[in-house]
Write a protein that holds these residues in place. Sequence first.
Motif, short mmCIF file in Angstrom:
data_model
loop_
_atom_site.label_atom_id
_atom_site.label_comp_id
_atom_site.label_asym_id
_atom_site.label_seq_id
_atom_site.Cartn_x
_atom_site.Cartn_y
_atom_site.Cartn_z
N ALA A 58 0.83 -1.20 0.00
CA ALA A 58 0.00 0.00 0.00
C ALA A 58 0.87 1.25 0.00
O ALA A 58 0.57 2.23 -0.70
CB ALA A 58 -0.93 0.00 1.20
N SER A 59 1.97 1.22 0.76
CA SER A 59 2.82 2.42 0.83
C SER A 59 3.52 2.68 -0.48
O SER A 59 3.70 3.84 -0.86
CB SER A 59 3.91 2.24 1.89
N PHE A 105 -0.60 10.22 -0.84
CA PHE A 105 -1.50 10.72 0.20
C PHE A 105 -0.77 11.30 1.40
O PHE A 105 -1.32 12.14 2.09
CB PHE A 105 -2.49 9.62 0.60
N GLY A 106 0.46 10.86 1.62
CA GLY A 106 1.24 11.48 2.68
C GLY A 106 1.47 12.95 2.38
O GLY A 106 1.49 13.78 3.27
N LYS A 107 1.64 13.27 1.09
CA LYS A 107 1.94 14.66 0.72
C LYS A 107 0.69 15.44 0.37
O LYS A 107 0.76 16.64 0.11
CB LYS A 107 2.91 14.68 -0.45
N LEU A 108 -0.46 14.76 0.36
CA LEU A 108 -1.68 15.43 -0.07
C LEU A 108 -2.00 16.71 0.71
O LEU A 108 -2.26 17.75 0.10
CB LEU A 108 -2.86 14.44 0.01
N PRO A 109 -1.96 16.67 2.06
CA PRO A 109 -2.30 17.90 2.79
C PRO A 109 -1.43 19.08 2.37
O PRO A 109 -1.92 20.18 2.16
CB PRO A 109 -2.03 17.52 4.26
N ARG A 110 -0.12 18.81 2.19
CA ARG A 110 0.76 19.91 1.81
C ARG A 110 0.44 20.39 0.40
O ARG A 110 0.47 21.59 0.11
CB ARG A 110 2.21 19.46 1.90
N MET A 111 0.12 19.44 -0.48
CA MET A 111 -0.19 19.81 -1.85
C MET A 111 -1.46 20.66 -1.90
O MET A 111 -1.57 21.57 -2.72
CB MET A 111 -0.37 18.57 -2.71
N ILE A 112 -2.39 20.35 -1.02
CA ILE A 112 -3.63 21.13 -0.98
C ILE A 112 -3.34 22.53 -0.45
O ILE A 112 -3.76 23.53 -1.02
CB ILE A 112 -4.68 20.43 -0.09
N GLY A 167 -7.03 2.92 4.40
CA GLY A 167 -6.70 3.58 5.66
C GLY A 167 -5.93 4.87 5.44
O GLY A 167 -6.26 5.91 6.01
N PHE A 168 -4.90 4.84 4.58
CA PHE A 168 -4.15 6.06 4.26
C PHE A 168 -5.09 7.12 3.73
O PHE A 168 -5.04 8.28 4.10
CB PHE A 168 -3.17 5.85 3.09
N MET A 169 -5.93 6.68 2.76
CA MET A 169 -6.74 7.66 2.03
C MET A 169 -7.77 8.31 2.95
O MET A 169 -7.90 9.53 2.99
CB MET A 169 -7.43 6.98 0.85
N VAL A 170 -8.48 7.47 3.68
CA VAL A 170 -9.57 8.01 4.50
C VAL A 170 -9.03 8.96 5.57
O VAL A 170 -9.69 9.91 5.95
CB VAL A 170 -10.37 6.86 5.13
N ARG A 212 -2.32 10.07 12.18
CA ARG A 212 -1.58 9.44 13.25
C ARG A 212 -2.50 8.60 14.13
O ARG A 212 -2.20 7.45 14.45
CB ARG A 212 -0.87 10.50 14.10
N LEU A 213 -3.63 9.18 14.48
CA LEU A 213 -4.51 8.47 15.41
C LEU A 213 -5.26 7.34 14.73
O LEU A 213 -5.21 6.19 15.19
CB LEU A 213 -5.51 9.45 16.02
N PHE A 214 -5.96 7.63 13.63
CA PHE A 214 -6.86 6.63 13.07
C PHE A 214 -6.15 5.64 12.15
O PHE A 214 -6.72 4.63 11.78
CB PHE A 214 -8.02 7.30 12.34
N TYR A 215 -4.92 5.96 11.75
CA TYR A 215 -4.20 4.94 11.00
C TYR A 215 -3.06 4.36 11.84
O TYR A 215 -3.08 3.20 12.19
CB TYR A 215 -3.69 5.50 9.67
#
Lengths: 274, 264
Positions: B73-74, B81-88, B160-163, B179-182
């Motif tokens: 998955a990674s 998706f790890g970089k998604l928040p920063r990209m947004i 899990g990553f995506m959600v 961090r918490l939910f995954y």
Amino acid sequence: MVIYLETRKRGGDKQMYMTLIKCSFKQQIQFKWDLLFHIIGDWLRIYIKICIWNALLMAGSGDGADFKSLAAYTIVASMVMLLTKSHVAEDLSDRVRSGMIAVDLIRPISLKWYCFFNQIGENLFSLLFEGVLIAVISWKVWSLPIPEIKIIIPFVLCLTMGIIIMFYIQYIIGLLVFWMKDGTYTNMITYALFVMFSGIEIPLWFYPDWLRGIGQALPFRFIVHEPIVIWLGQMGVREIAFTLMMQMFWLMTLFLTERNLWNFIKKNIEIQGG
Amino acid sequence: MIGLYWAFARISFLTQLEYRGQYFMRMVAKILGWSTGFIMLMVLLQKFRTVGGWSIYEILLLYAFDVISYSIASTFCMGAFGKLPRMIRQGELDGILTKPVNPFVYLVSTKISAGYTSNYVIALGIMVFSLKKLGISLNGFSLVWLILDIIGASFIQAAGFMVTTVPAFWLYKSDGLYRLFYKNLTDFLKYPLSIYHRGVQALLTFLLPYAFINFYPVQYFIHKQEGMFSSYFQYLTPIVGIVTFLGAYCFWLKGLRAYKSTGS
């Protein structure tokens, strides 16, 4: 930009300020959520550990370790974890890459102590807002014993030295960034060694002899395991004295290493940009 | 079209191999990182021999399922998706949306990661080793089933990553959620779920179905029937994987529709 245009359309500066306030408020909430998630996350980690200790003790051999001391160990270890977090390596690599380090070199305040107090401030904050709550509740829930004052004093002393030792290790690793240009992976390696040999995950008394043997030769166990053993009241006066001496020894060693490394860097450094 | 995606993926793989020194350091760090988790597990297992009625090799099998599916998955989703928040936040996503390809596929194939090779090797080794020690030989059907399980488990990990990162479309930040939910919740998977409280078991079965990554599917291979729910659950991993992944994909589409560029 979007916000600005929207408010302009509607006209009125008041609304713009309101939007700004709303934004900063949102940020604050975000921060609180983050703190809440952190606390829940810490709880989950402790809960998993407690379940494992329960399952193991139920199966039989606890090797003399009872549930209460394992629970206390786990909780004190997570407090130590909060106190030894560090982003020194990232900070240093940012400074090297951006050339900021040139300014740091001519500043009257030493870069090392600036990093140290900055980090300690942050960690004390998270201990106060995350740690104390966790500790108080778990102490109540599992009705764990509180050690006497004559144990708490050497514990605090030992823990403080441990924290400084950890900081020195992280700082030295951070300085290696002059050769790496990126601190992520050296940091990961240090962290892995810390997890393996400090006793943060599993008390060292469960380790097989060969692994404990390697750990004996490294400074990591003085950061977590030894202070907690003092806290649990399992160390005599002479052992405590010996532990503190060993910590002094490691501090001296790390101090000298750092000085030499720093002098070497100062002489040979090439600074990018600026 | 597929040729195009393949070209993207290949280039991104090769760029990472360009800096060999860095790649090597990363390998060492990753190997050490994983083996720490593994060694810690072994330390407990050699001391106590059994955890909650599961033997050493059964727990190692749990571990191998977790690590392999995580690594698969990674490889595909972590970078994206790890970089998604920063990209947004930085408006980088705009660039991707203007491309005439499916943004999901574009994101995944350009951010594919070469850093998990060591994980595959270690986890596969552990899996083969523990299967052998348990005296389980895989015939045609069970081998196919094993592969299906791993694919399903990888889908669950990816979901899990995506959600946990897609909420960044609304919140601009999601590392706390991730961090918490995954991260924290998948920590439960290292040991058999039956040692935890019933509430935790229900949570990880129905709400966030991480238990289907290893706890249920592994039971099929070691002929165990544990957990407080139906014994049919051990056959459900491939289906759960596809359903959760589709759900996560719909969530991603929803996020994309809600996306307002931050400009800049």
